[in-house]
Design a protein around this motif. Sequence first.
Motif, PDB file in Angstrom:
ATOM      1  N   VAL A 276       0.848  -1.195   0.000  1.00 46.86           N
ATOM      2  CA  VAL A 276       0.000   0.000   0.000  1.00 46.86           C
ATOM      3  C   VAL A 276       0.883   1.244   0.000  1.00 46.86           C
ATOM      4  O   VAL A 276       0.644   2.201  -0.742  1.00 46.86           O
ATOM      5  CB  VAL A 276      -0.977   0.006   1.194  1.00 46.86           C
ATOM      6  N   GLY A 277       1.920   1.232   0.812  1.00 47.65           N
ATOM      7  CA  GLY A 277       2.845   2.358   0.863  1.00 47.65           C
ATOM      8  C   GLY A 277       3.534   2.611  -0.468  1.00 47.65           C
ATOM      9  O   GLY A 277       3.715   3.766  -0.873  1.00 47.65           O
TER      10      GLY A 277
ATOM     11  N   LYS B   1       3.994  19.366  -1.900  1.00 42.78           N
ATOM     12  CA  LYS B   1       4.200  18.075  -1.239  1.00 42.78           C
ATOM     13  C   LYS B   1       3.079  17.808  -0.243  1.00 42.78           C
ATOM     14  O   LYS B   1       2.579  16.676  -0.157  1.00 42.78           O
ATOM     15  CB  LYS B   1       5.563  18.061  -0.533  1.00 42.78           C
ATOM     16  N   ALA B   2       2.665  18.811   0.505  1.00 40.04           N
ATOM     17  CA  ALA B   2       1.581  18.634   1.475  1.00 40.04           C
ATOM     18  C   ALA B   2       0.281  18.218   0.781  1.00 40.04           C
ATOM     19  O   ALA B   2      -0.414  17.307   1.245  1.00 40.04           O
ATOM     20  CB  ALA B   2       1.373  19.915   2.280  1.00 40.04           C
ATOM     21  N   ILE B   3      -0.055  18.844  -0.333  1.00 43.57           N
ATOM     22  CA  ILE B   3      -1.256  18.487  -1.092  1.00 43.57           C
ATOM     23  C   ILE B   3      -1.155  17.051  -1.601  1.00 43.57           C
ATOM     24  O   ILE B   3      -2.095  16.260  -1.486  1.00 43.57           O
ATOM     25  CB  ILE B   3      -1.494  19.474  -2.251  1.00 43.57           C
ATOM     26  N   ALA B   4       0.006  16.715  -2.147  1.00 47.81           N
ATOM     27  CA  ALA B   4       0.217  15.359  -2.665  1.00 47.81           C
ATOM     28  C   ALA B   4       0.094  14.316  -1.551  1.00 47.81           C
ATOM     29  O   ALA B   4      -0.538  13.273  -1.732  1.00 47.81           O
ATOM     30  CB  ALA B   4       1.578  15.262  -3.338  1.00 47.81           C
ATOM     31  N   ILE B   5       0.662  14.614  -0.400  1.00 47.85           N
ATOM     32  CA  ILE B   5       0.576  13.689   0.731  1.00 47.85           C
ATOM     33  C   ILE B   5      -0.875  13.529   1.187  1.00 47.85           C
ATOM     34  O   ILE B   5      -1.311  12.411   1.489  1.00 47.85           O
ATOM     35  CB  ILE B   5       1.460  14.162   1.903  1.00 47.85           C
ATOM     36  N   LEU B   6      -1.622  14.605   1.223  1.00 48.88           N
ATOM     37  CA  LEU B   6      -3.027  14.513   1.649  1.00 48.88           C
ATOM     38  C   LEU B   6      -3.842  13.626   0.711  1.00 48.88           C
ATOM     39  O   LEU B   6      -4.638  12.802   1.168  1.00 48.88           O
ATOM     40  CB  LEU B   6      -3.638  15.908   1.750  1.00 48.88           C
ATOM     41  N   ILE B   7      -3.634  13.774  -0.583  1.00 49.33           N
ATOM     42  CA  ILE B   7      -4.351  12.926  -1.546  1.00 49.33           C
ATOM     43  C   ILE B   7      -3.915  11.473  -1.390  1.00 49.33           C
ATOM     44  O   ILE B   7      -4.748  10.558  -1.363  1.00 49.33           O
ATOM     45  CB  ILE B   7      -4.145  13.441  -2.983  1.00 49.33           C
ATOM     46  N   ALA B   8      -2.614  11.260  -1.265  1.00 46.70           N
ATOM     47  CA  ALA B   8      -2.104   9.894  -1.084  1.00 46.70           C
ATOM     48  C   ALA B   8      -2.612   9.296   0.229  1.00 46.70           C
ATOM     49  O   ALA B   8      -2.853   8.087   0.310  1.00 46.70           O
ATOM     50  CB  ALA B   8      -0.580   9.897  -1.121  1.00 46.70           C
ATOM     51  N   THR B   9      -2.819  10.119   1.245  1.00 44.33           N
ATOM     52  CA  THR B   9      -3.323   9.644   2.530  1.00 44.33           C
ATOM     53  C   THR B   9      -4.758   9.131   2.404  1.00 44.33           C
ATOM     54  O   THR B   9      -5.118   8.119   3.016  1.00 44.33           O
ATOM     55  CB  THR B   9      -3.227  10.754   3.593  1.00 44.33           C
ATOM     56  N   ILE B  10      -5.553   9.783   1.612  1.00 43.75           N
ATOM     57  CA  ILE B  10      -6.932   9.314   1.381  1.00 43.75           C
ATOM     58  C   ILE B  10      -6.902   7.955   0.687  1.00 43.75           C
ATOM     59  O   ILE B  10      -7.622   7.028   1.088  1.00 43.75           O
ATOM     60  CB  ILE B  10      -7.735  10.348   0.563  1.00 43.75           C
ATOM     61  N   VAL B  11      -6.060   7.822  -0.317  1.00 46.65           N
ATOM     62  CA  VAL B  11      -5.893   6.526  -1.001  1.00 46.65           C
ATOM     63  C   VAL B  11      -5.395   5.486   0.003  1.00 46.65           C
ATOM     64  O   VAL B  11      -5.880   4.349   0.032  1.00 46.65           O
ATOM     65  CB  VAL B  11      -4.923   6.661  -2.201  1.00 46.65           C
ATOM     66  N   SER B  12      -4.464   5.878   0.844  1.00 48.60           N
ATOM     67  CA  SER B  12      -3.905   4.976   1.848  1.00 48.60           C
ATOM     68  C   SER B  12      -4.976   4.480   2.821  1.00 48.60           C
ATOM     69  O   SER B  12      -4.987   3.302   3.191  1.00 48.60           O
ATOM     70  CB  SER B  12      -2.788   5.695   2.611  1.00 48.60           C
ATOM     71  N   TYR B  13      -5.865   5.360   3.238  1.00 50.61           N
ATOM     72  CA  TYR B  13      -6.912   4.944   4.172  1.00 50.61           C
ATOM     73  C   TYR B  13      -7.766   3.834   3.573  1.00 50.61           C
ATOM     74  O   TYR B  13      -7.997   2.802   4.203  1.00 50.61           O
ATOM     75  CB  TYR B  13      -7.806   6.116   4.590  1.00 50.61           C
ATOM     76  N   VAL B  14      -8.198   4.058   2.364  1.00 52.53           N
ATOM     77  CA  VAL B  14      -9.065   3.067   1.721  1.00 52.53           C
ATOM     78  C   VAL B  14      -8.336   1.727   1.581  1.00 52.53           C
ATOM     79  O   VAL B  14      -8.869   0.676   1.940  1.00 52.53           O
ATOM     80  CB  VAL B  14      -9.564   3.580   0.352  1.00 52.53           C
TER      81      VAL B  14
ATOM     82  N   THR C 264     -11.297   9.121  11.764  1.00 47.23           N
ATOM     83  CA  THR C 264     -10.751  10.267  12.495  1.00 47.23           C
ATOM     84  C   THR C 264      -9.377   9.933  13.059  1.00 47.23           C
ATOM     85  O   THR C 264      -8.427  10.716  12.917  1.00 47.23           O
ATOM     86  CB  THR C 264     -11.703  10.685  13.638  1.00 47.23           C
ATOM     87  N   LEU C 265      -9.253   8.775  13.699  1.00 45.50           N
ATOM     88  CA  LEU C 265      -7.959   8.358  14.232  1.00 45.50           C
ATOM     89  C   LEU C 265      -6.935   8.186  13.110  1.00 45.50           C
ATOM     90  O   LEU C 265      -5.773   8.582  13.253  1.00 45.50           O
ATOM     91  CB  LEU C 265      -8.103   7.056  15.016  1.00 45.50           C
ATOM     92  N   PHE C 266      -7.359   7.593  11.994  1.00 41.13           N
ATOM     93  CA  PHE C 266      -6.459   7.386  10.851  1.00 41.13           C
ATOM     94  C   PHE C 266      -5.908   8.721  10.374  1.00 41.13           C
ATOM     95  O   PHE C 266      -4.699   8.867  10.168  1.00 41.13           O
ATOM     96  CB  PHE C 266      -7.205   6.689   9.704  1.00 41.13           C
ATOM     97  N   PHE C 267      -6.783   9.704  10.201  1.00 39.24           N
ATOM     98  CA  PHE C 267      -6.328  10.990   9.675  1.00 39.24           C
ATOM     99  C   PHE C 267      -5.555  11.801  10.721  1.00 39.24           C
ATOM    100  O   PHE C 267      -4.685  12.589  10.350  1.00 39.24           O
ATOM    101  CB  PHE C 267      -7.489  11.761   9.050  1.00 39.24           C
ATOM    102  N   LEU C 268      -5.806  11.589  12.006  1.00 39.30           N
ATOM    103  CA  LEU C 268      -4.978  12.232  13.033  1.00 39.30           C
ATOM    104  C   LEU C 268      -3.561  11.675  13.009  1.00 39.30           C
ATOM    105  O   LEU C 268      -2.578  12.433  13.021  1.00 39.30           O
ATOM    106  CB  LEU C 268      -5.596  12.048  14.420  1.00 39.30           C
TER     107      LEU C 268
END
Length: 180
Positions: A31-32, A59-72, A92-96
């Motif tokens: 996943v990573g 980079k922050a925007i890219a990480i945020l988008i990748a984080t949403i993909v990562s959660y799923v 909520t915990l995942f995104f924190l």
Amino acid sequence: MAVVESVLARVPEPLRSVLVKHRELVKFVVVGSTTFVVDNGIWYLLKLTILNTKPTTAKAIAILIATIVSYVLNREWSFRTRGGRERAHEATLFFLVSGVAVAINLVPLYMSRYVLNLEVPHVSLFVQEIADFASGSVIGMLLAMAFRFWGFRRWVFPDELGRKRRETTTDDAPTTVPRH
């Protein structure tokens, strides 16, 4: 036979035993790797176009988008036998945890650019891009990944909440893979 089991069936022993034992970590790394491609693709797209003067913001925007993909992907695959929390609480915990990881990921890039001055005009464009990649996509990502794996297992998808889930799930992978 699931994809993971068919791949494991082709891996020679003793590596297969290690991979089976650490299946959750292997899935987390896959996943990573996927989100690494998403992150860097978006980062370079933004950094080389509309945010060329703001690499940390890109980079922050890219990480945020990748984080949403990562959660799923992590929720539905890597840690599917863990968790058991209400979805909103879990997210909520995942995104924190991921928010802290974003900050961890950005520190090396920020240090490279603004403390070490590894940016044009102090260095060539080539050196700047190598420094950005090394600090933002290698060092920062590895630090953030270690923190995320620990945080996800500890708070987001704790094993004690997944025990009941595993007991009721019939499609869990076997602990050993038959040889072919």
